[in-house]
Enzyme design. Structure first.
Site, mmCIF file in Angstrom:
data_model
loop_
_atom_site.group_PDB
_atom_site.id
_atom_site.type_symbol
_atom_site.label_atom_id
_atom_site.label_comp_id
_atom_site.label_asym_id
_atom_site.label_seq_id
_atom_site.Cartn_x
_atom_site.Cartn_y
_atom_site.Cartn_z
ATOM 1 N N GLU A 128 10.932 -3.340 -13.335
ATOM 2 C CA GLU A 128 10.761 -4.326 -12.281
ATOM 3 C C GLU A 128 9.315 -4.251 -12.176
ATOM 4 O O GLU A 128 8.690 -3.672 -12.641
ATOM 5 C CB GLU A 128 11.585 -3.825 -10.844
ATOM 6 C CG GLU A 128 11.324 -2.530 -10.404
ATOM 7 C CD GLU A 128 12.367 -1.722 -9.578
ATOM 8 O OE1 GLU A 128 13.597 -2.236 -9.812
ATOM 9 O OE2 GLU A 128 11.953 -1.129 -8.708
ATOM 10 N N LYS A 188 5.562 -3.550 -10.251
ATOM 11 C CA LYS A 188 5.130 -2.341 -9.240
ATOM 12 C C LYS A 188 4.175 -2.998 -8.370
ATOM 13 O O LYS A 188 3.122 -3.744 -8.570
ATOM 14 C CB LYS A 188 4.374 -1.502 -9.995
ATOM 15 C CG LYS A 188 3.773 -0.176 -8.952
ATOM 16 C CD LYS A 188 3.356 1.107 -9.659
ATOM 17 C CE LYS A 188 3.266 2.147 -8.572
ATOM 18 N NZ LYS A 188 2.268 1.960 -7.558
ATOM 19 N N ASP A 241 1.986 -4.123 -5.104
ATOM 20 C CA ASP A 241 0.556 -3.675 -4.624
ATOM 21 C C ASP A 241 0.448 -4.089 -3.175
ATOM 22 O O ASP A 241 -0.226 -4.853 -2.823
ATOM 23 C CB ASP A 241 -0.623 -4.223 -5.476
ATOM 24 C CG ASP A 241 -1.718 -3.429 -5.358
ATOM 25 O OD1 ASP A 241 -1.503 -2.106 -4.766
ATOM 26 O OD2 ASP A 241 -2.693 -3.822 -5.650
ATOM 27 N N TYR A 256 9.425 -7.127 -0.305
ATOM 28 C CA TYR A 256 10.343 -7.243 -1.604
ATOM 29 C C TYR A 256 11.153 -5.696 -1.441
ATOM 30 O O TYR A 256 10.349 -4.693 -1.582
ATOM 31 C CB TYR A 256 9.751 -7.425 -2.932
ATOM 32 C CG TYR A 256 9.137 -8.818 -2.985
ATOM 33 C CD1 TYR A 256 10.022 -9.809 -3.216
ATOM 34 C CD2 TYR A 256 7.837 -9.148 -2.646
ATOM 35 C CE1 TYR A 256 9.578 -11.218 -3.302
ATOM 36 C CE2 TYR A 256 7.592 -10.381 -2.662
ATOM 37 C CZ TYR A 256 8.209 -11.300 -2.946
ATOM 38 O OH TYR A 256 7.961 -12.904 -3.017
ATOM 39 N N LYS A 285 1.283 0.746 -16.198
ATOM 40 C CA LYS A 285 0.113 0.125 -15.862
ATOM 41 C C LYS A 285 -0.491 -0.879 -16.881
ATOM 42 O O LYS A 285 0.056 -0.797 -18.069
ATOM 43 C CB LYS A 285 -1.020 0.848 -15.077
ATOM 44 C CG LYS A 285 -0.566 1.585 -13.971
ATOM 45 C CD LYS A 285 -1.605 1.607 -12.930
ATOM 46 C CE LYS A 285 -1.466 2.303 -11.877
ATOM 47 N NZ LYS A 285 -2.217 2.304 -10.714
ATOM 48 N N CYS A 320 -37.079 8.389 -0.417
ATOM 49 C CA CYS A 320 -35.830 7.762 -0.005
ATOM 50 C C CYS A 320 -36.090 6.231 0.378
ATOM 51 O O CYS A 320 -36.925 5.984 1.003
ATOM 52 C CB CYS A 320 -35.096 8.508 1.219
ATOM 53 S SG CYS A 320 -33.994 7.547 1.491
ATOM 54 N N CYS A 375 -35.227 6.110 4.438
ATOM 55 C CA CYS A 375 -35.992 6.953 5.518
ATOM 56 C C CYS A 375 -37.626 7.101 4.929
ATOM 57 O O CYS A 375 -38.257 7.771 5.505
ATOM 58 C CB CYS A 375 -35.163 8.179 5.714
ATOM 59 S SG CYS A 375 -35.364 9.447 4.721
ATOM 60 N N CYS A 427 -31.824 12.373 -1.423
ATOM 61 C CA CYS A 427 -32.700 12.337 -0.382
ATOM 62 C C CYS A 427 -32.302 13.416 0.378
ATOM 63 O O CYS A 427 -31.264 13.913 0.793
ATOM 64 C CB CYS A 427 -32.639 11.064 0.573
ATOM 65 S SG CYS A 427 -33.158 11.463 2.168
ATOM 66 N N CYS A 485 -32.332 11.155 8.140
ATOM 67 C CA CYS A 485 -32.397 9.951 7.230
ATOM 68 C C CYS A 485 -31.257 8.952 7.930
ATOM 69 O O CYS A 485 -30.084 9.313 7.991
ATOM 70 C CB CYS A 485 -31.929 10.140 5.851
ATOM 71 S SG CYS A 485 -31.719 8.727 4.943
HETATM 72 S S1 IVH Z 1 10.134 3.572 -6.762
HETATM 73 C C1 IVH Z 1 11.710 7.724 -5.676
HETATM 74 N N1 IVH Z 1 9.451 0.978 -7.365
HETATM 75 O O1 IVH Z 1 4.543 2.711 -5.606
HETATM 76 C C2 IVH Z 1 10.851 6.405 -6.227
HETATM 77 N N2 IVH Z 1 7.883 2.155 -5.883
HETATM 78 O O2 IVH Z 1 4.323 5.643 -6.549
HETATM 79 C C3 IVH Z 1 10.005 5.835 -5.248
HETATM 80 N N3 IVH Z 1 5.938 0.924 -5.434
HETATM 81 O O3 IVH Z 1 4.376 3.978 -2.755
HETATM 82 C C4 IVH Z 1 9.306 4.583 -5.707
HETATM 83 N N4 IVH Z 1 6.799 -1.149 -6.487
HETATM 84 O O4 IVH Z 1 5.596 1.680 -2.356
HETATM 85 C C5 IVH Z 1 9.032 2.187 -6.612
HETATM 86 N N5 IVH Z 1 9.388 -1.334 -7.971
HETATM 87 C C6 IVH Z 1 8.974 -0.206 -7.352
HETATM 88 C C7 IVH Z 1 7.493 -0.260 -6.713
HETATM 89 C C8 IVH Z 1 7.117 1.089 -6.073
HETATM 90 C C9 IVH Z 1 5.704 -0.292 -5.816
HETATM 91 C C10 IVH Z 1 5.097 1.722 -4.678
HETATM 92 C C11 IVH Z 1 5.735 2.469 -3.552
HETATM 93 C C12 IVH Z 1 5.003 3.848 -3.650
HETATM 94 C C13 IVH Z 1 4.556 3.906 -4.914
HETATM 95 C C14 IVH Z 1 5.197 4.979 -5.899
#
Ligand code: IVH
Length: 831
Positions: free
Chosen positions: A124, A126, A128, A233, A325, A424, A427, A442, A448
């Protein structure tokens, strides 16, 4: 649209309206498929509002009119999570190999061989944004909380209610209790719209959507939160009670959430083996820019909940999940100038001013060049075309110069001292670069203005003391006007002093703003010791070290009276940091600020009588040190038989180190402890030796062949080391000789680097290969034969007799696959 039933009872009518409006909300905000025109929706909404105004008893918490009902809160209440909110490990390899490594880890942990069937995974996005936990009881949203430290978050129910896609009432047949975990975020379009409106009104804009989401959720006034539209979500869950037919896979759980009316992002798949993950990673890479919101990568999870349970957790992170990532985004642009910024501790950082360029979701105009050596190494000059990189949340940086594109009129090679004329830039005071250090500084300290401003800003910032409103502009104004000459002066501000001060961005401070600022200050006249220490802004003392110091000392007095060699007893505080802390708290100006601050605020100490606590911590550290050194040198520990209880008794009885040293008591424990501590000088040095042995091993392991000149100076001036001793410490072996000559014994230790080798025998070829790859990702070096200094031989079902014999001959430990896995996790080798 259903026609209003004029004869219905108000209660029935209200219930009908609530149900209809909830259905339209779901269609509009979750399914993105509106059912009725906006005007019809508004008419029904107003009808419900009227009904509820006439019959307040009909107003239910799940009514759509209650999304923005609350009044501003004085503060968020803490919420203890029934199930902690954990984070996940990040795979640093951004290539498909990252997904393969995760699969290997999972298979190994499950004891699956290459011939066993593939594991099914869910993949799924991740998100942000900001992690949120929604608590539904009997289908009604009763609470929403932030993650906080994972154990305790903040009650942000009022603000989360303003998120239109979060159902106030679940559909279908939800369980008795259902905690939904997910992410609140701001869609890019909403972010742009919000910023455009702010710009029009001359108000501050948001840096990125993530800050927008966090700011909105942590806004005490829900009507302001409602003006910054967020999305939500779901990706997981916390406590669940009374769900008889709960699904047994992650993907089916998400499907069930969707059926309850919760928003779940459609970008999700599940399937067998790592190829599913690799394909998803690639697909999202291609779709990324067209998603309506920013993402931070993708997440892989083992689909079966039974297997998740079997895999469990390690370091508070699930072994069954990983974040994968994407490579940092890079773009090229031109350097317009190289400015030099003065940091909180006086550090002078060269910063490239760039022709604006869009990288990784934001427009970048500045990029750090770190320090002088970096600029020279990369040979960045004004006029050059450079590659700029931005990864996640980190400050954009200049990766390198495209030399072919250098114009004839490019600037001179960078020389920080020359560019600043040795002064600096803020200052005008002298600057210096000490031998062994990468940074120019500095040296004017808090006289400063740049350093003073940043120190005050640090003190007031959200994760430190959290005095709202004291951002760059206000702090700048206060310092420039001369009203504030130290952090402590913040607490002496009055309305009369504030009103009329002109702001750098135009306008001046008026009554309303003045009252707000004073109110934020009043709310922070009581501080936990850890925040106070963090707020001082001692270089290298961040959130963690501040907490550790506060816990260790328990009181500000003890902390201030302590010394470097005692700070070092705290796990994670090394000699340079300890000496830095010591220097800071003995500096006259700093002490004056601390004293004034103490008059203005109340510090909540860790324990009312911190003394016994501190002494106990100190004694425990000495005890640890004693047994560690004795073990290493194969001698009897001096504190043999002195257990935790005795240490506690000693701490209770004597309350302070001095008292303990001169005290008398019939107890044998005291005599043992005294004999160890009274050899004062040696004790201190031994502690230093012990701690620094760890430090130097660490430093040397990371390619620093010798003690840095700075450390050398410190060791001479603070601890009276002789040149001879220091000379011997410039090499790893030499250091150990000094250490052992001074303490006891004279044994050498094996070179650690050579001892990280491992060999596998008796596994099918494919499994052996995967085990070898797995070892490499954990910093081990696989060998094809049993060599001298091999750390261990891991044996499978059919180990080779020659390898076994050779291992016995060389005294190499044999490990089963389980023991090997255990070693990877815990670092323990069974004896
Ligand atoms: S699972 C026990 N799934 O990333 C597992 N986390 O490092 C709990 N996050 O602060 C996390 N998308 O808010 C999970 N599809 C996803 C996510 C997700 C974003 C965030 C989460 C947490 C951080 C985890």
């Amino acid at each position: 649209m259903p026609q209003p039933d004029l004869f219905a009872q108000p209660a029935e009518r209200a219930a009908q309206l609530r149900a209809d409006l909830a259905r339209y909300d779901h269609a509009y905000y979750v399914l993105d498929a509106p059912l009725v025109p906006d005007a019809d929706y508004d008419a029904l909404f107003q009808e419900l509002q009227r009904l509820e105004a006439e019959h307040p008893e009909l107003r239910t918490p799940d009514s759509p009119t209650q999304r923005v009902g609350g009044s501003p809160l004085p503060a968020f209440a803490p919420v203890r999570h029934a199930v902690p909110m954990l984070s996940i490990q990040t795979e640093t390899d951004t290539t498909p190999q990252g997904a393969v490594a995760f699969d290997l880890r999972v298979r190994n942990k499950l004891g699956l061989g290459p011939d066993d069937p593939p594991v099914t995974y869910a993949a799924e996005l991740k998100f942000d944004g900001l992690a949120i936990s929604l608590r539904y009881e009997r289908g009604v949203l009763v609470q929403a909380a932030t993650r906080g430290d994972g154990e305790t978050g903040e009650d942000v129910t009022q603000n989360v209610r303003t998120i239109r896609s979060v159902p106030l009432q679940l559909r279908g047949n939800p369980p008795e209790v259902l905690e939904i975990r997910g992410e609140a975020l701001m869609k890019r379009a909403d972010f742009e719209r919000y910023n455009a409106r702010q710009r029009e009104r001359g108000l501050p804009t948001l840096v990125n959507p993530r800050n927008g989401a966090a700011g909105s959720i942590r806004q005490l006034d829900p009507s302001i939160a409602a003006q910054r539209p967020l999305a939500f979500y779901a990706y997981g869950w916390g406590e669940i009670v009374g769900w008889s037919d709960q699904p047994d896979t992650h993907h089916a759980m998400l499907d069930a959430f969707e059926a309850f009316g919760l928003p779940v992002a459609p970008q999700r798949v599940h399937g067998a083996g790592p190829q599913t993950l690799i394909d998803f990673h690639a697909r999202i890479a291609a779709e990324r820019d067209s998603l309506p919101f920013d993402i931070d990568g993708v997440v892989y999870k083992v689909d079966s909940l039974a297997l998740q349970r079997e895999l469990g957790f390690r370091n508070r992170e699930p072994i069954w999940a990983v974040a994968h990532k994407y490579p940092a985004q890079e773009r090229s642009t031109r350097v317009l100038a190289i400015d030099i910024q003065v940091g909180r501790t006086g550090k002078l950082t060269p910063v490239a001013k760039l022709e604006p360029v869009f990288v990784g979701g934001v427009t970048v105009t500045n990029a750090t060049l770190h320090n002088e050596d970096e600029v020279r190494r990369k040979d960045v000059r004004v006029g050059d075309t450079v590659i700029v990189r931005r990864a996640g949340d980190v400050i954009p940086e200049v990766v390198g110069v495209i030399l072919d594109a250098r114009p004839a009129d490019a600037g001179e090679p960078f020389d920080l001292y020359q560019q600043l004329g040795g002064r600096c830039p803020v200052c005008g005071g002298p600057i210096e670069r000490r031998p062994g250090e990468a940074d120019w500084r500095c040296v004017s300290g808090l006289s400063c203005p740049a350093q003073l401003k940043r120190t005050i800003q640090h003190f007031c910032s959200r994760n430190v003391v959290d005095i709202e409103g004291f951002g760059e502009e206000i702090v700048s104004t206060l310092v420039d006007s001369g009203l504030v000459e130290s952090t402590a002066d913040i607490y002496k501000l009055t309305k009369e002093k504030l009103i009329g001060l002109s702001l750098s961005g135009g306008g001046s401070i008026q009554d309303l703003l003045a009252s707000k600022l004073l109110k934020s200050i009043e709310e922070r006249r009581k501080l936990p010791l850890s925040k106070f220490i963090f707020g001082l802004g001692i270089e290298g003392v961040g959130e963690v070290a501040s907490k550790d110091l506060a816990k260790f000392y328990g009181s500000l007095d003890l902390f201030l009276q302590s010394a470097a060699c005692v700070h070092m007893l705290i796990e994670g505080i090394g000699v340079e940091l300890a000496v830095g802390i010591d220097d800071f708290i003995h500096e006259k100006k700093n002490l004056a600020v601390i004293n004034t601050l103490c008059k203005e605020i109340e510090i909540i100490e860790c324990r009312p009588a911190g003394v016994d606590n501190f002494l106990f911590n100190f004694l425990s550290a000495v005890k640890r040190w004693d047994s560690e050194i004795s073990k290493r040198n194969k001698i009897k520990p001096k504190l043999r038989g002195v257990g935790e209880k005795s240490l506690r008794n000693l701490a209770e009885e004597f309350k302070a180190l001095d008292a303990l040293l001169i005290g008398t008591s019939p107890a044998q424990d005291l005599a043992q402890m005294q004999s160890l501590l009274r050899t004062d000088d040696q004790c201190v040095k031994a502690v230093l030796f012990f701690e620094k042995n760890k430090y130097l091993t660490h430093v040397m392991g990371t390619e620093h062949p010798a003690i840095s000149p700075r450390l050398r100076r410190i060791l001479i001036s603070k601890f009276g080391f002789s040149d001879e001793q220091l000379g011997a410490m410039t090499e790893a072996e030499g250091w150990r000789i000094v250490y052992h000559n001074n303490a006891t014994g004279d044994r050498k230790r094996k070179d650690e680097k050579n001892s990280l080798t491992v060999c596998f025998t008796g596994f099918p070829e494919a499994q052996k290969k995967s085990l070898e790859e797995y070892s490499v990702t954990h910093g081990l070096m696989p060998k094809s034969s049993v060599v001298k200094n091999l750390k261990f031989l891991v044996t499978g079902p059919n180990p080779g007799p020659a390898k076994l014999a050779r291992a016995r001959e060389l005294n190499v430990p044999l490990l089963t696959l389980d023991q090997f896995n255990n070693f990877i996790e815990t670092g323990e080798i069974p004896s």
